[in-house]
Write a protein that holds these residues in place. Sequence first.
Motif, PDB file in Angstrom:
ATOM      1  N   ILE A  80      -7.035 -14.035 -29.458  1.00  0.00           N
ATOM      2  CA  ILE A  80      -6.536 -14.290 -28.099  1.00  0.00           C
ATOM      3  C   ILE A  80      -7.301 -15.437 -27.451  1.00  0.00           C
ATOM      4  O   ILE A  80      -6.713 -16.305 -26.807  1.00  0.00           O
ATOM      5  N   VAL A  81      -8.623 -15.469 -27.646  1.00  0.00           N
ATOM      6  CA  VAL A  81      -9.438 -16.563 -27.090  1.00  0.00           C
ATOM      7  C   VAL A  81      -9.047 -17.892 -27.719  1.00  0.00           C
ATOM      8  O   VAL A  81      -8.938 -18.915 -27.030  1.00  0.00           O
ATOM      9  N   ALA A  82      -8.797 -17.883 -29.029  1.00  0.00           N
ATOM     10  CA  ALA A  82      -8.408 -19.116 -29.725  1.00  0.00           C
ATOM     11  C   ALA A  82      -7.069 -19.649 -29.211  1.00  0.00           C
ATOM     12  O   ALA A  82      -6.839 -20.856 -29.192  1.00  0.00           O
ATOM     13  N   GLU A  83      -6.192 -18.739 -28.756  1.00  0.00           N
ATOM     14  CA  GLU A  83      -4.882 -19.146 -28.222  1.00  0.00           C
ATOM     15  C   GLU A  83      -4.958 -19.547 -26.754  1.00  0.00           C
ATOM     16  O   GLU A  83      -3.932 -19.841 -26.131  1.00  0.00           O
ATOM     17  N   GLY A  84      -6.168 -19.513 -26.172  1.00  0.00           N
ATOM     18  CA  GLY A  84      -6.336 -19.919 -24.776  1.00  0.00           C
ATOM     19  C   GLY A  84      -6.247 -18.779 -23.780  1.00  0.00           C
ATOM     20  O   GLY A  84      -6.022 -19.013 -22.584  1.00  0.00           O
ATOM     21  N   GLY A  85      -6.423 -17.556 -24.237  1.00  0.00           N
ATOM     22  CA  GLY A  85      -6.373 -16.402 -23.345  1.00  0.00           C
ATOM     23  C   GLY A  85      -7.562 -16.360 -22.396  1.00  0.00           C
ATOM     24  O   GLY A  85      -8.571 -17.041 -22.595  1.00  0.00           O
ATOM     25  N   ALA A  86      -7.425 -15.558 -21.357  1.00  0.00           N
ATOM     26  CA  ALA A  86      -8.492 -15.421 -20.351  1.00  0.00           C
ATOM     27  C   ALA A  86      -9.470 -14.327 -20.770  1.00  0.00           C
ATOM     28  O   ALA A  86      -9.075 -13.324 -21.360  1.00  0.00           O
ATOM     29  N   ILE A  87     -10.750 -14.542 -20.466  1.00  0.00           N
ATOM     30  CA  ILE A  87     -11.788 -13.559 -20.785  1.00  0.00           C
ATOM     31  C   ILE A  87     -12.253 -12.919 -19.479  1.00  0.00           C
ATOM     32  O   ILE A  87     -12.571 -13.607 -18.512  1.00  0.00           O
ATOM     33  N   PHE A  88     -12.272 -11.593 -19.475  1.00  0.00           N
ATOM     34  CA  PHE A  88     -12.745 -10.829 -18.324  1.00  0.00           C
ATOM     35  C   PHE A  88     -13.964 -10.012 -18.727  1.00  0.00           C
ATOM     36  O   PHE A  88     -14.081  -9.570 -19.867  1.00  0.00           O
ATOM     37  N   GLU A  89     -14.875  -9.819 -17.772  1.00  0.00           N
ATOM     38  CA  GLU A  89     -16.008  -8.914 -17.973  1.00  0.00           C
ATOM     39  C   GLU A  89     -15.614  -7.567 -17.400  1.00  0.00           C
ATOM     40  O   GLU A  89     -15.123  -7.490 -16.259  1.00  0.00           O
ATOM     41  N   VAL A  90     -15.808  -6.498 -18.177  1.00  0.00           N
ATOM     42  CA  VAL A  90     -15.425  -5.160 -17.736  1.00  0.00           C
ATOM     43  C   VAL A  90     -16.685  -4.357 -17.439  1.00  0.00           C
ATOM     44  O   VAL A  90     -17.671  -4.432 -18.175  1.00  0.00           O
ATOM     45  N   PHE A  91     -16.643  -3.577 -16.345  1.00  0.00           N
ATOM     46  CA  PHE A  91     -17.806  -2.814 -15.884  1.00  0.00           C
ATOM     47  C   PHE A  91     -17.430  -1.343 -15.722  1.00  0.00           C
ATOM     48  O   PHE A  91     -16.255  -0.999 -15.591  1.00  0.00           O
ATOM     49  N   ILE A  92     -18.453  -0.505 -15.716  1.00  0.00           N
ATOM     50  CA  ILE A  92     -18.290   0.925 -15.497  1.00  0.00           C
ATOM     51  C   ILE A  92     -19.361   1.385 -14.512  1.00  0.00           C
ATOM     52  O   ILE A  92     -20.440   0.787 -14.454  1.00  0.00           O
ATOM     53  N   ARG A  93     -19.043   2.413 -13.734  1.00  0.00           N
ATOM     54  CA  ARG A  93     -20.035   2.983 -12.815  1.00  0.00           C
ATOM     55  C   ARG A  93     -19.639   4.422 -12.489  1.00  0.00           C
ATOM     56  O   ARG A  93     -18.492   4.830 -12.704  1.00  0.00           O
ATOM     57  N   ALA A  94     -20.596   5.177 -11.965  1.00  0.00           N
ATOM     58  CA  ALA A  94     -20.292   6.510 -11.467  1.00  0.00           C
ATOM     59  C   ALA A  94     -19.390   6.350 -10.255  1.00  0.00           C
ATOM     60  O   ALA A  94     -19.522   5.387  -9.497  1.00  0.00           O
ATOM     61  N   ARG A  95     -18.447   7.275 -10.091  1.00  0.00           N
ATOM     62  CA  ARG A  95     -17.494   7.180  -8.997  1.00  0.00           C
ATOM     63  C   ARG A  95     -18.203   7.054  -7.656  1.00  0.00           C
ATOM     64  O   ARG A  95     -19.164   7.752  -7.393  1.00  0.00           O
ATOM     65  N   GLY A  96     -17.717   6.130  -6.835  1.00  0.00           N
ATOM     66  CA  GLY A  96     -18.324   5.907  -5.532  1.00  0.00           C
ATOM     67  C   GLY A  96     -19.017   4.556  -5.484  1.00  0.00           C
ATOM     68  O   GLY A  96     -19.006   3.807  -6.455  1.00  0.00           O
ATOM     69  N   PRO A  97     -19.631   4.238  -4.345  1.00  0.00           N
ATOM     70  CA  PRO A  97     -20.291   2.922  -4.214  1.00  0.00           C
ATOM     71  C   PRO A  97     -21.625   2.891  -4.949  1.00  0.00           C
ATOM     72  O   PRO A  97     -22.693   2.935  -4.343  1.00  0.00           O
TER      73      PRO A  97
ATOM     74  N   GLN B 174     -23.975   1.382  -8.563  1.00  0.00           N
ATOM     75  CA  GLN B 174     -24.227   0.138  -9.297  1.00  0.00           C
ATOM     76  C   GLN B 174     -23.278   0.015 -10.479  1.00  0.00           C
ATOM     77  O   GLN B 174     -23.006   0.972 -11.187  1.00  0.00           O
ATOM     78  N   TRP B 175     -22.797  -1.205 -10.698  1.00  0.00           N
ATOM     79  CA  TRP B 175     -21.954  -1.508 -11.852  1.00  0.00           C
ATOM     80  C   TRP B 175     -22.815  -1.741 -13.083  1.00  0.00           C
ATOM     81  O   TRP B 175     -23.898  -2.311 -12.977  1.00  0.00           O
ATOM     82  N   PHE B 176     -22.306  -1.323 -14.248  1.00  0.00           N
ATOM     83  CA  PHE B 176     -22.967  -1.576 -15.520  1.00  0.00           C
ATOM     84  C   PHE B 176     -21.977  -2.289 -16.442  1.00  0.00           C
ATOM     85  O   PHE B 176     -20.841  -1.828 -16.600  1.00  0.00           O
ATOM     86  N   PRO B 177     -22.382  -3.407 -17.056  1.00  0.00           N
ATOM     87  CA  PRO B 177     -21.448  -4.115 -17.939  1.00  0.00           C
ATOM     88  C   PRO B 177     -21.173  -3.325 -19.221  1.00  0.00           C
ATOM     89  O   PRO B 177     -22.080  -2.790 -19.827  1.00  0.00           O
ATOM     90  N   VAL B 178     -19.892  -3.267 -19.597  1.00  0.00           N
ATOM     91  CA  VAL B 178     -19.499  -2.604 -20.845  1.00  0.00           C
ATOM     92  C   VAL B 178     -19.212  -3.638 -21.918  1.00  0.00           C
ATOM     93  O   VAL B 178     -19.541  -3.446 -23.077  1.00  0.00           O
ATOM     94  N   GLY B 179     -18.597  -4.755 -21.529  1.00  0.00           N
ATOM     95  CA  GLY B 179     -18.312  -5.810 -22.504  1.00  0.00           C
ATOM     96  C   GLY B 179     -17.151  -6.667 -22.043  1.00  0.00           C
ATOM     97  O   GLY B 179     -16.505  -6.387 -21.033  1.00  0.00           O
ATOM     98  N   PRO B 180     -16.859  -7.713 -22.808  1.00  0.00           N
ATOM     99  CA  PRO B 180     -15.754  -8.602 -22.437  1.00  0.00           C
ATOM    100  C   PRO B 180     -14.421  -8.093 -22.978  1.00  0.00           C
ATOM    101  O   PRO B 180     -14.374  -7.329 -23.938  1.00  0.00           O
ATOM    102  N   MET B 181     -13.344  -8.540 -22.325  1.00  0.00           N
ATOM    103  CA  MET B 181     -11.992  -8.227 -22.776  1.00  0.00           C
ATOM    104  C   MET B 181     -11.169  -9.494 -22.629  1.00  0.00           C
ATOM    105  O   MET B 181     -11.226 -10.156 -21.592  1.00  0.00           O
TER     106      MET B 181
END
Length: 198
Positions: free
Chosen positions: A72-89, A91-98
């Motif tokens: 997908i990256v080779a075809e010019g797709g967009a890369i997003f960083e995905v995060f996870i956190r405990a529900r509520g306000p 801290q975010w923790f990085p899980v990886g790119p998509m």
Amino acid sequence: TTMPAASAAPAPAMQAAPAPEVNLNLNLTKKGKPMPKAQKPKRRKAKTGAPEPVKVAPTKAEVEAEEKFDAIVAEGGAIFEVFIRARGPNQWFPVGPMAVKNPRSIKSEIWAAEEPLKRAGFRMYPKLLAFPANGKVEYGYRERDESKKMTEEEIRAGGGTKNPFEDVILLTKDDGVSTSTDEGSLIDKFKKMLNPYD
């Protein structure tokens, strides 16, 4: 007066009483068994640093996901960083790119990959399974842009006033509707209007 001459005969030798037997072998116990060897106290070595992680070979699914990402990256797709956190306000923790072909489909792509994302998040951050989160998590994302990324120096210089995750977009259940499916259904409707017999 004259004293009698001393007897020239030697005095009888006195025999000494036999000495009590002394155990000269000090390496025996009271029962006569050999003493155990003295052991040196073992010194525990101080742990230095974190233990080295065990290297695990990637699974077939992980290899396929990596190949799909690269394609997908080779075809010019967009890369997003995905995060996870405990529900509520929290801290975010990085899980990886998509990587996605169409940036508008990132929300539906994250929901489609929720189970692997959750497993990866719990493996990387096991405290998300403990109280108070108890495994209740939410996801966030942002498009990767190295020019906007804050450096460690910028975060430190801000003295806690700069949030490196302020541009992370919270994914909600309302975002589960795939925009690409809506577009496809509109195109299908348009085709049916143009050619009702097809």
